[in-house]
Design an enzyme around this catalytic site. Structure first.
Site, PDB file in Angstrom:
ATOM      1  N   TYR A 120      -1.100  -0.321  10.399  1.00 51.29           N
ATOM      2  CA  TYR A 120      -1.354  -0.799   9.039  1.00 51.29           C
ATOM      3  C   TYR A 120      -0.226  -0.364   8.112  1.00 51.29           C
ATOM      4  O   TYR A 120       0.315  -1.160   7.334  1.00 51.29           O
ATOM      5  CB  TYR A 120      -2.696  -0.260   8.545  1.00 51.29           C
ATOM      6  CG  TYR A 120      -3.019  -0.623   7.114  1.00 51.29           C
ATOM      7  CD1 TYR A 120      -3.553  -1.871   6.803  1.00 51.29           C
ATOM      8  CD2 TYR A 120      -2.783   0.277   6.072  1.00 51.29           C
ATOM      9  CE1 TYR A 120      -3.843  -2.213   5.484  1.00 51.29           C
ATOM     10  CE2 TYR A 120      -3.080  -0.057   4.765  1.00 51.29           C
ATOM     11  CZ  TYR A 120      -3.605  -1.304   4.478  1.00 51.29           C
ATOM     12  OH  TYR A 120      -3.887  -1.640   3.172  1.00 51.29           O
TER      13      TYR A 120
ATOM     14  N   SER B  17       0.855  -1.186   0.000  1.00 51.89           N
ATOM     15  CA  SER B  17       0.000   0.000   0.000  1.00 51.89           C
ATOM     16  C   SER B  17       0.889   1.233   0.000  1.00 51.89           C
ATOM     17  O   SER B  17       1.992   1.222   0.567  1.00 51.89           O
ATOM     18  CB  SER B  17      -0.899   0.029   1.242  1.00 51.89           C
ATOM     19  OG  SER B  17      -1.563   1.274   1.362  1.00 51.89           O
TER      20      SER B  17
END
Length: 262
Positions: free
Chosen positions: A153, A140
């Protein structure tokens, strides 16, 4: 390994994983689909068999459970037909770091990093011995941006990027292609699981567009593919700046700026 290798895809019941399954099926690859939801896996497998005529196996597995993870590892080690791994399974949780429960954070790390690492480790020796194959790790852009405020995350996705880059250096000379794919905001169920409404967000990329772009990078053998980034030169500049620092890491003494008395 067959001329058209099988592809094992984790998190394949929906979103990015399911779209990868569709695209690889269209290319004539047999599939092994891994996810927790057996009903959705079976529905997807049935449709892809009918549409593309490929063989589709399903493995119901929760990759945060050691027994389930071991079963997928064994399939990757033993099935000589599997030549491509798409490490897509992942999750996110809402809230700030001090609001997130320790057990929730531990499950996040287990899925986003430990499971991905173990699956790559299970297939890499076989691919290196064969001198061919590919590992695709879904990261990501958050892993490059602590400013986005998704601390844990983002840390797991930074791990995915670093691992992919390291594996590319190690395995590339042995004939194994490793790709890190870094999506930005994409319309998947991960937002709902994190307690957010994706429809309230701006500049949301559709899954089809994300995967199609990622596969362009795959075909080009890019080590890092960032579908939303319009100027590849920005990534090249970041890499050049990082590499320019490497010679300075081996100094025997602290830098002068740390030896000056204020």
């Amino acid at each position: 390994m067959p001329a058209i290798p099988s592809v094992l895809i984790t998190g394949a019941s929906s979103g990015i994983g399911a779209t990868y399954a569709e695209r690889f099926a269209r290319r004539g690859h047999d599939l092994v689909l891994v996810a927790r939801d057996r009903a959705r896996l079976e529905a997807l497998a049935t449709r892809l068999r009918q549409e593309s005529g490929v063989t589709v196996d399903i493995l119901q597995a929760d990759l945060t459970k050691s027994g389930d993870l071991a079963a997928v590892e064994a399939r990757l080690r033993d099935d000589q037909r599997i030549g491509i791994l798409v490490n897509n399974a992942g999750t996110a949780i809402g809230g700030s770091f001090i609001e997130q429960g320790t057990d929730d954070v531990a499950r996040l790390v287990a899925l986003n990093t430990t499971a991905l690492l173990r699956l790559a480790s299970a297939i890499a020796p076989r691919l290196a011995k064969a001198g061919e194959g590919a590992i695709v790790n879904i990261g990501s852009v958050v892993g490059l941006a602590p400013e986005f405020g998704m601390t844990v995350y983002g840390a797991t996705k930074a791990f995915v990027l670093f691992l992919s880059q390291g594996l590319s250096l190690e395995l590339g000379p042995k004939g194994v292609y490793v790709q890190a794919v870094l999506p930005a905001t994409t319309r998947t169920e991960i937002w709902e699981r994190a307690g957010a409404d994706v429809n309230t967000l701006s500049n949301v990329m559709e899954v089809d567009d994300l995967v199609d772009a990622a596969l362009v990078g795959f075909d080009r053998r890019e080590p890092v593919t960032i579908p939303p980034l319009p100027d590849a030169g920005q990534w090249d500049a970041l890499q050049a700046a990082r590499q320019a620092m490497l010679p300075n890491y081996g100094n025997q003494y602290p830098a002068e700026r740390y030896r000056t008395v204020v």
